[in-house]
Design a protein around this motif. Structure first.
Motif, PDB file in Angstrom:
ATOM      1  N   GLY A   1      10.535   6.922  -6.074  1.00  0.00           N
ATOM      2  CA  GLY A   1      10.312   8.032  -5.170  1.00  0.00           C
ATOM      3  C   GLY A   1      10.770   9.343  -5.791  1.00  0.00           C
ATOM      4  O   GLY A   1      10.832   9.491  -7.011  1.00  0.00           O
ATOM      5  N   ALA A   2      11.103  10.282  -4.923  1.00  0.00           N
ATOM      6  CA  ALA A   2      11.531  11.603  -5.370  1.00  0.00           C
ATOM      7  C   ALA A   2      13.019  11.619  -5.687  1.00  0.00           C
ATOM      8  O   ALA A   2      13.776  10.742  -5.256  1.00  0.00           O
ATOM      9  CB  ALA A   2      11.227  12.629  -4.280  1.00  0.00           C
TER      10      ALA A   2
ATOM     11  N   GLY B   1       5.678   8.089  -5.630  1.00  0.00           N
ATOM     12  CA  GLY B   1       5.226   8.819  -4.452  1.00  0.00           C
ATOM     13  C   GLY B   1       6.309   8.836  -3.397  1.00  0.00           C
ATOM     14  O   GLY B   1       7.468   8.488  -3.668  1.00  0.00           O
ATOM     15  N   PRO B   2       5.964   9.243  -2.174  1.00  0.00           N
ATOM     16  CA  PRO B   2       6.967   9.288  -1.098  1.00  0.00           C
ATOM     17  C   PRO B   2       7.525   7.895  -0.825  1.00  0.00           C
ATOM     18  O   PRO B   2       6.762   6.942  -0.609  1.00  0.00           O
ATOM     19  CB  PRO B   2       6.187   9.832   0.101  1.00  0.00           C
ATOM     20  N   GLY B   3       8.835   7.775  -0.851  1.00  0.00           N
ATOM     21  CA  GLY B   3       9.468   6.461  -0.777  1.00  0.00           C
ATOM     22  C   GLY B   3       9.179   5.691   0.481  1.00  0.00           C
ATOM     23  O   GLY B   3       9.295   4.460   0.497  1.00  0.00           O
ATOM     24  N   THR B   4       8.795   6.369   1.541  1.00  0.00           N
ATOM     25  CA  THR B   4       8.510   5.679   2.799  1.00  0.00           C
ATOM     26  C   THR B   4       7.204   4.896   2.749  1.00  0.00           C
ATOM     27  O   THR B   4       6.940   4.102   3.635  1.00  0.00           O
ATOM     28  CB  THR B   4       8.465   6.690   3.951  1.00  0.00           C
TER      29      THR B   4
ATOM     30  N   ASP C   1       5.179  19.829  -2.953  1.00  0.00           N
ATOM     31  CA  ASP C   1       6.486  20.464  -2.772  1.00  0.00           C
ATOM     32  C   ASP C   1       7.640  19.461  -2.842  1.00  0.00           C
ATOM     33  O   ASP C   1       8.798  19.839  -2.640  1.00  0.00           O
ATOM     34  CB  ASP C   1       6.535  21.214  -1.438  1.00  0.00           C
ATOM     35  N   GLY C   2       7.316  18.193  -3.094  1.00  0.00           N
ATOM     36  CA  GLY C   2       8.372  17.192  -3.216  1.00  0.00           C
ATOM     37  C   GLY C   2       9.087  17.290  -4.548  1.00  0.00           C
ATOM     38  O   GLY C   2       8.614  17.930  -5.496  1.00  0.00           O
ATOM     39  N   TYR C   3      10.231  16.634  -4.643  1.00  0.00           N
ATOM     40  CA  TYR C   3      11.096  16.749  -5.820  1.00  0.00           C
ATOM     41  C   TYR C   3      10.847  15.581  -6.775  1.00  0.00           C
ATOM     42  O   TYR C   3      11.730  14.763  -7.046  1.00  0.00           O
ATOM     43  CB  TYR C   3      12.554  16.799  -5.388  1.00  0.00           C
ATOM     44  N   PHE C   4       9.635  15.514  -7.284  1.00  0.00           N
ATOM     45  CA  PHE C   4       9.229  14.380  -8.101  1.00  0.00           C
ATOM     46  C   PHE C   4       9.368  14.679  -9.589  1.00  0.00           C
ATOM     47  O   PHE C   4       9.162  15.812 -10.037  1.00  0.00           O
ATOM     48  CB  PHE C   4       7.784  13.987  -7.799  1.00  0.00           C
TER      49      PHE C   4
ATOM     50  N   LYS D   1      14.451   7.434  -2.139  1.00  0.00           N
ATOM     51  CA  LYS D   1      14.181   6.141  -2.768  1.00  0.00           C
ATOM     52  C   LYS D   1      13.152   5.365  -1.953  1.00  0.00           C
ATOM     53  O   LYS D   1      12.926   5.637  -0.774  1.00  0.00           O
ATOM     54  CB  LYS D   1      15.462   5.332  -2.929  1.00  0.00           C
ATOM     55  N   THR D   2      12.532   4.379  -2.582  1.00  0.00           N
ATOM     56  CA  THR D   2      11.522   3.585  -1.896  1.00  0.00           C
ATOM     57  C   THR D   2      12.170   2.720  -0.808  1.00  0.00           C
ATOM     58  O   THR D   2      13.357   2.377  -0.893  1.00  0.00           O
ATOM     59  CB  THR D   2      10.777   2.671  -2.878  1.00  0.00           C
ATOM     60  N   VAL D   3      11.369   2.353   0.190  1.00  0.00           N
ATOM     61  CA  VAL D   3      11.917   1.528   1.265  1.00  0.00           C
ATOM     62  C   VAL D   3      12.357   0.168   0.739  1.00  0.00           C
ATOM     63  O   VAL D   3      13.326  -0.418   1.239  1.00  0.00           O
ATOM     64  CB  VAL D   3      10.905   1.373   2.419  1.00  0.00           C
ATOM     65  N   GLU D   4      11.660  -0.358  -0.277  1.00  0.00           N
ATOM     66  CA  GLU D   4      12.072  -1.639  -0.859  1.00  0.00           C
ATOM     67  C   GLU D   4      13.444  -1.511  -1.519  1.00  0.00           C
ATOM     68  O   GLU D   4      14.295  -2.405  -1.393  1.00  0.00           O
ATOM     69  CB  GLU D   4      11.030  -2.119  -1.873  1.00  0.00           C
ATOM     70  N   ASP D   5      13.660  -0.411  -2.208  1.00  0.00           N
ATOM     71  CA  ASP D   5      14.952  -0.177  -2.837  1.00  0.00           C
ATOM     72  C   ASP D   5      16.032   0.022  -1.775  1.00  0.00           C
ATOM     73  O   ASP D   5      17.158  -0.475  -1.904  1.00  0.00           O
ATOM     74  CB  ASP D   5      14.861   1.055  -3.749  1.00  0.00           C
TER      75      ASP D   5
END
Length: 497
Positions: free
Chosen positions: A320-321, A310-313, A359-362, A91-95
């Motif tokens: 995110g993924a 995109g990547p949650g970080t 290779d991410g789980y998007f 999840k995103t950092v905001e979430d």
């Protein structure tokens, strides 16, 4: 590679057996997590049992002081904790920050435990008799928590359990364990004695060990309905107090008079926030009338296409993924099922690619129209970024549709009509209801829980119900006869009159 350890009796303890922890945005294993065996489970139970007598006898005000310090430490370390959540959950950092803040609210509520544990007192309840009640802790209690809220859901459980005088064993998800361990260490830093909170990492061995131990008095669980039902039956049969929160299929009803712009914007967050991996996510929009459905879909499609994924970080993203490749593939399987069943896939997120994270789980946001109640995509919890639109002719038909579903976790109604809102809130058979609020998650001083097969047990999570769940009420009647009072045997049943 770093091993995320157990936390037992105030100390980190590793295991020979481990499980991989993956970053969903890259698909790479970034850590290993310890895997408990039966001996480690017994060690955690023994630590909690030995810590209980002294902690039970600690005044509630002193237990509350630990919670005040714990809250402060959580706020001071928030940035590090949300980074760990995002790395392992996706999840995103905001979430993740929102999740942590909602968890901290439950710690704040636990700070008021001296007031919450006050019993009732009656002077002269009978001739020369005073009566009162108090709330006493159960002993060793446990919690089993899911991957989707690694910080918040444990904080629903153990702050109040511990503030009430119990000792606690937490079994978190093995998918994202790092923030759980870091937060447990902060509670120790806040002053909780060794053994008051213990964390068992691992899989079903740890779960079954806690479930079958006669020394564990109560278990709190959040997860899927099949496991919740099984755990509730098994734990209750063993004499435990059990609260088991299960799955959901949350509906949002959109009336023709609703503010469609507001409904579309808030539905986007409710359906696609955290990639739909929330038990309170809105996964069905029930539109009253074809015009409402057409206008809602017209508003949603460009918003779904514009989702920043995109990547949650990374900051500033919407989604995110998904947590694992297996879960992403399961969600994608529902897209195929829905298409085969005759639903119209208006937005298909399967074509999404995230440059540099192939290779991410998007999975992108997905939207089905013309969904009907007999379809699997309507009946089953997908737990992904998939929103289904069901068309009905009236509010009464929408209410009947929702009430017929096996789940009853959360729901909401979008309308400008106060009479319709009141009728909906009264007649809907769902535990948490929002009016123009799509995620009606109660604040910390209320309690969280659904109806039907979304909750097994009588008491909801956190809030006032948590005090009731983690304590036993004891009623005491006391009489001190006067030295000048003549007593004699009485054989009738006593009364206050």
């Amino acid at each position: 590679m770093q091993q995320i350890a157990h936390f037992i009796n105030g100390q980190s303890q590793t295991s020979e057996a481990t499980l991989p922890v993956t970053n969903p945005a890259t698909g790479q294993v970034i850590r290993q997590v310890a895997k408990a065996d039966a001996a480690i489970v017994e060690r955690a139970i023994a630590a909690a049992r030995e810590a209980f007598p002294a902690w039970r006898d600690t005044p509630p005000a002193k237990r509350a002081q630990v919670m005040y310090r714990f809250k402060q430490l959580l706020e001071e370390h928030a940035d590090r904790l949300v980074q760990l959540i995002s790395e392992e959950h996706g999840k995103t950092v905001e979430d993740a920050m929102g999740e942590l803040r909602r968890g901290i609210e439950n710690v704040e509520y636990a700070c008021g435990v001296p007031e919450l544990l006050k019993g009732e007192y009656s002077h002269n309840a009978g001739p020369g008799i005073d009566a009162w009640s108090n709330f006493q802790p159960l002993g060793v209690v446990a919690g089993i928590t899911p991957f989707n809220f690694p910080a918040m859901v444990p904080l629903w459980m153990y702050p109040m359990a511990i503030a009430c005088g119990n000792t606690f064993i937490l079994k978190p998800s093995e998918k994202d364990p790092s923030s759980v361990l870091a937060i447990a260490e902060l509670l120790g830093e806040a002053g909780a004695p060794p053994g008051v909170l213990n964390v068992l990492q691992g899989d079903r061995v740890a779960v079954e060990g806690l479930l079958d131990s006669p020394e564990v008095e109560a278990i709190s669980f959040v997860g899927s309905t099949p496991i919740a039902a099984s755990l509730y039956a098994r734990g209750s049969a063993g004499g435990k107090r059990v609260q088991a929160l299960g799955g959901a299929k949350n509906h949002a009803v959109v009336l023709p008079d609703a503010d469609l712009d507001n409904a579309a914007n808030t539905l986007m967050g409710a359906a696609f926030g955290s990639a739909g991996e929330r038990c309170m996510a809105i996964s069905v929009a029930v539109c009253v009338g074809d015009d409402s459905a057409d206008r809602l879909i017209e508003a949603l499609v460009p918003k779904i296409q514009a989702l920043k994924i995109g990547p949650g970080t990374q900051r500033g993203l919407d989604m995110g993924a998904l947590v694992t490749a297996e879960h992403r593939d399961k969600v994608m399987g529902y897209l195929e099922i829905g298409t085969q069943e005759g639903a119209r896939l208006v937005a298909d997120g399967r074509s999404l690619t995230v440059p540099g994270h192939e290779d991410g789980y998007f999975l992108g946001g997905c939207l089905f129209d013309r969904v009907t109640p007999e379809m699997r995509i309507y009946q089953e919890e997908i737990f992904g970024p998939v929103l289904c639109v069901v068309r009905v002719e009236s509010l009464d038909e929408a209410i009947a549709l929702i009430n017929a579903h096996e789940y009853g976790n959360g729901t909401c109604l979008f309308t400008a009509d106060g009479e319709a809102a009141r009728r909906f809130a009264d007649r809907i058979q769902v535990g948490m209801v929002g009016i123009n609020v799509p995620l009606p998650v109660p604040v910390a001083y209320h309690s969280f829980g659904g109806w039907k097969r979304s909750l097994f047990g009588d008491l909801h999570a956190y809030g006032p119900d948590a005090v009731r769940f983690y304590t036993r009420r004891k009623a005491i009647s006391q009489r001190w006869p006067s030295a000048f009072e003549t007593t004699h045997a009485e054989f009738h049943f006593p009364s206050g009159s």
